[in-house]
Structures are given as structure tokens and as C-alpha cells.
Design a protein around this motif. Sequence first.
Motif, mmCIF file in Angstrom:
data_model
loop_
_atom_site.group_PDB
_atom_site.id
_atom_site.type_symbol
_atom_site.label_atom_id
_atom_site.label_comp_id
_atom_site.label_asym_id
_atom_site.label_seq_id
_atom_site.Cartn_x
_atom_site.Cartn_y
_atom_site.Cartn_z
ATOM 1 N N VAL A 64 0.852 -1.183 0.000
ATOM 2 C CA VAL A 64 0.000 0.000 0.000
ATOM 3 C C VAL A 64 0.887 1.231 0.000
ATOM 4 O O VAL A 64 1.971 1.243 0.607
ATOM 5 N N ARG A 65 0.467 2.242 -0.705
ATOM 6 C CA ARG A 65 1.174 3.527 -0.724
ATOM 7 C C ARG A 65 0.197 4.589 -0.253
ATOM 8 O O ARG A 65 -0.837 4.835 -0.881
ATOM 9 N N LEU A 66 0.527 5.209 0.877
ATOM 10 C CA LEU A 66 -0.375 6.110 1.568
ATOM 11 C C LEU A 66 0.195 7.524 1.563
ATOM 12 O O LEU A 66 1.352 7.735 1.936
ATOM 13 N N VAL A 67 -0.620 8.492 1.152
ATOM 14 C CA VAL A 67 -0.197 9.882 1.037
ATOM 15 C C VAL A 67 -0.813 10.682 2.189
ATOM 16 O O VAL A 67 -2.032 10.717 2.345
ATOM 17 N N VAL A 68 0.025 11.314 2.994
ATOM 18 C CA VAL A 68 -0.460 12.096 4.121
ATOM 19 C C VAL A 68 0.203 13.469 4.104
ATOM 20 O O VAL A 68 1.256 13.666 3.490
ATOM 21 N N ARG A 69 -0.434 14.418 4.789
ATOM 22 C CA ARG A 69 0.196 15.727 4.939
ATOM 23 C C ARG A 69 0.389 16.035 6.412
ATOM 24 O O ARG A 69 -0.539 16.432 7.111
ATOM 25 N N LEU A 149 3.973 13.619 2.682
ATOM 26 C CA LEU A 149 4.807 12.455 2.970
ATOM 27 C C LEU A 149 4.113 11.232 2.386
ATOM 28 O O LEU A 149 2.893 11.081 2.504
ATOM 29 N N VAL A 150 4.899 10.343 1.767
ATOM 30 C CA VAL A 150 4.360 9.115 1.198
ATOM 31 C C VAL A 150 4.936 7.936 1.968
ATOM 32 O O VAL A 150 6.162 7.766 2.032
ATOM 33 N N VAL A 151 4.069 7.142 2.555
ATOM 34 C CA VAL A 151 4.462 5.967 3.329
ATOM 35 C C VAL A 151 4.056 4.726 2.543
ATOM 36 O O VAL A 151 2.886 4.586 2.161
ATOM 37 N N SER A 152 5.008 3.828 2.280
ATOM 38 C CA SER A 152 4.727 2.597 1.542
ATOM 39 C C SER A 152 4.992 1.401 2.453
ATOM 40 O O SER A 152 6.042 1.330 3.107
ATOM 41 N N LEU A 153 4.049 0.462 2.489
ATOM 42 C CA LEU A 153 4.116 -0.695 3.379
ATOM 43 C C LEU A 153 3.844 -1.960 2.580
ATOM 44 O O LEU A 153 2.955 -1.990 1.720
ATOM 45 N N TYR A 154 4.595 -3.031 2.896
ATOM 46 C CA TYR A 154 4.408 -4.319 2.223
ATOM 47 C C TYR A 154 3.978 -5.371 3.239
ATOM 48 O O TYR A 154 4.602 -5.505 4.304
ATOM 49 N N PRO A 176 0.279 -5.397 -6.233
ATOM 50 C CA PRO A 176 0.763 -6.747 -5.904
ATOM 51 C C PRO A 176 2.255 -6.790 -5.602
ATOM 52 O O PRO A 176 3.037 -6.061 -6.205
ATOM 53 N N SER A 177 2.639 -7.601 -4.644
ATOM 54 C CA SER A 177 4.035 -7.878 -4.267
ATOM 55 C C SER A 177 4.677 -6.684 -3.572
ATOM 56 O O SER A 177 4.007 -5.724 -3.188
ATOM 57 N N ASN A 178 5.995 -6.741 -3.438
ATOM 58 C CA ASN A 178 6.734 -5.724 -2.703
ATOM 59 C C ASN A 178 7.091 -4.567 -3.629
ATOM 60 O O ASN A 178 7.987 -4.688 -4.471
ATOM 61 N N LEU A 179 6.411 -3.452 -3.449
ATOM 62 C CA LEU A 179 6.593 -2.284 -4.310
ATOM 63 C C LEU A 179 7.099 -1.064 -3.551
ATOM 64 O O LEU A 179 7.069 0.045 -4.083
ATOM 65 N N VAL A 180 7.572 -1.242 -2.334
ATOM 66 C CA VAL A 180 7.823 -0.079 -1.477
ATOM 67 C C VAL A 180 8.965 0.794 -1.969
ATOM 68 O O VAL A 180 9.035 1.982 -1.610
ATOM 69 N N THR A 181 9.879 0.249 -2.797
ATOM 70 C CA THR A 181 10.989 1.064 -3.289
ATOM 71 C C THR A 181 10.756 1.577 -4.702
ATOM 72 O O THR A 181 11.609 2.278 -5.250
#
Length: 426
Positions: A64-69, A149-154, A176-181
Motif C-alpha cells: 500500500v502507498r499512503l499519502v499524508v500531509r 509524505l508518502v508511506v509505503s508498506l508491504y 501486488p508484491s513488494n513495491l515499497v521502493t
Amino acid sequence: MHVPKQWRAVALTAALTLAGSTLAGASYGGGGHHANAWVGTWATAVTHGNATGSTNLGLTDQSVRLVVRPSVGGDKIRIRLSNIYGEKTVTVGAATVAKPNKATPEQSDIDPATLRTVTFNGSGTASMVKGSELLSDPLNFPLGNLDDLVVSLYFPENTGPTTFHGSSLQENFVGPSNLVTQSGGAAYTLTRRCCFFFLSGVDVQPEKSKGSIVVLGDSITDGTASTFNANNRWPDQLAERLAATGDPFPGVLNAGLAGSRLNHDGTEPSDNGAFPGFNEVGVNSLARLNEDVFAQTGVRTVITELGVNDIWMSDDSAAEIIGALRQVNAQAKERGLRSLVSTITPFEGIGGTDSWTPAKESTRQAVNSYLRSSREFDGVLDFDKVLRDPAAPSKLNALYDSGDHIHPNDAGYQAMAASVPLKLVR
């Protein structure tokens, strides 16, 4: 699952009435500047996954890629993840933070030069047992005031029902899969307009800490009916006002939860049949205090914006609503917090049989009358006065009405934020 608009109610308050002549000179929680102290800069209220749908099935070998301020900036950051409403141990396979790539229109794209790996106890992987939270290691990551800030979690294994926030008003992404980088977001094939998954907070270490403000509220605090991806919720706009002063300012943490009630859990249907009950509305607001308010990093002030849903959904009496608000206030003060409360805003015209009645309006007026005259709270934000139609006080001013007759539009949220005396929240 997208929650129906007509019941996402919550009332906030704006033009602030001081509750006691000594307020301006009072000191709360060490209100001076403190170097190198951690402070909450962004937060969201989380709940149990719904009974059906994607939040019930959970995530399996997905990122998941989450966008927060965040509100206030700092030189170091850390993130907080939550499995507090989970049903089993959740494995975090990898995590990163980055700033968005402002050169592209895609919110899922990140600036690769800012990409940093997040660790937990020195490891790139971690486990969250059922009912627990997870605090990351501090990370050198300069973050300016109001920087996205963008937080990515696998999550390599099935998470079970997610701990999540269901009304992000921000596009977030699943793939799908590990996309955090991944710097480009194209591999995140699913765009979700609803959810912050497992992420409950971001802390920073500013040069001078002023602590944090937590807003405990419902959909009006959550920003329902404001523009997507625009951060026009009234707490966001309050943070913008504070940042514009150029002085050190507290973090602003939004613990709004659409549909939240003081005295009822989210799974409890409304009396008028307009709302069937959902997990994502969470538990009653008094039960939320320990998680959504008292556990926040550096909290010094709590603003309570609640009660409208207890009226239109549950037909609670003024005494029941006032009693719950007094209890929130008492518990906040017991912990040394400054406690502000808002009046309940108008909702005549809201859809649904018997959602608004003259009797319910009398309840709203009785609660507001009590709040304006009470000296128990440290301040009263009179958002009713700010938002109501002067010619028809039981209705929202047409200039501020989103169209559903209970939630403000962007201009209404701006008016609410503009009405808050900054001296009460610094």
C-alpha cells in the motif's frame, strides 16, 4: 467500502468563546518551547475492518502507498502502525518513506532522491501481534511544515481484517508484491479513495516542540464533502494558519471519524433506519479516548467536536449528550490537557425520515446553550454561530453548505478554521 454520504455526520464548532477569564494566561502541559522532543504531526483514527469487502479480507502479498500531509516539520521522523483492531499477528515485510514527485501529476509517484527505508528495532521487517501498535526507529528525514509524505508498506502474508481509517479523502494505492521502493506508482494498480491501512500516525522531532492538538470528532472533523486530495478539512486549514505565523506551533492531529457518536458504537443502527451500522465508524467516542487522544505523541490540547450524530441518528437527549461531553472534559483535565469543545452545527434538511425534527432541533439548541454558558471547559468554539444561516438558524448558511445540509463545503471548513483563536491552541 464507501460509507453513504447521508449519514456521515458530525458537528463542529467555530467562533470561540472563552470559558473563564484566566484562560489566556493558563499553562497546559508545559506549553513552552522544548528542544528535541517528539511531537505528533499527523494522525488518524482507526477502526476494525468491515464485515464484508476488502477491509475484511485484508491484504496478502500486497503493498500500500499512503499519502499524508503532516502539520509541523522536523529533522527526524518516525511512523506509527496499528493492529489494535486486528484479529491476528500482522507481518510488515518492508516499509519506506519518501516525498512525492512534484514533477508528475500522479500522486503515487515518489521522488527517488528522498526514498528512505524504515526500520523497527533495527530490522526491515516486524510483527504486530493482535491488538498491538508498532513504533518505527527514528529516521533522519528533514520534513518541512505542511510537507506531503508518502508511506509505503508491504504485507507478505494475509493480514486478516485490517485496522484502518475509512474516510481518507485522499487517494491511496494498492498493488501486488513488494513495491515499497518503486519510484513510479504505475505498479500500484488499485486506487482507493477511502482508506489509510494500518498507518495511525507520524511523529517528528522539531527544533522547538509545542506539543500537539488532537481533534476528537466525527465527519465534520474528518472533512466529509471537502475536495479530494486537497487537505481542506478544517484541522488542516487550522494547521495552515498556525504555520503562517512563522512561530513554532503545535502539531494538529485529526482524530475525526465519520459517523462517530458519543454514546453509541458504529455497529449500532440509527433509530430512524437511515444508517445500518458499520465497523468503520468505530466504538463510542468515550471508548476512543485512550487510543485516539491520550496515546498521541506530545498531546497538550484536545478539541471535542461531537454530538450531532447522537441527535439525528439516535435521538439522544440533551442530558445524555451533555453528560458525555462533560466526561470527555473531566478525563482530559485529569491528564493535564487543555480541553476545548465545539457547539453542534445545524442540520435541518438532511435526508432521511425523521433525521431532523423540531424536537431534535430543541435538543441541539439545549446542548449549545449549556456549552456557551458552561465554565467547565477551557474554551468553546462556536462553530454553530459561524456556519448557521442568520435568517434560519436551524440550517447551514447556503454559502457553507456542501449540499447535504449537514456537512460544510470547503468554504465552510475554511470559515471554521479561521474562527479559532490561535491563542487557545498554541
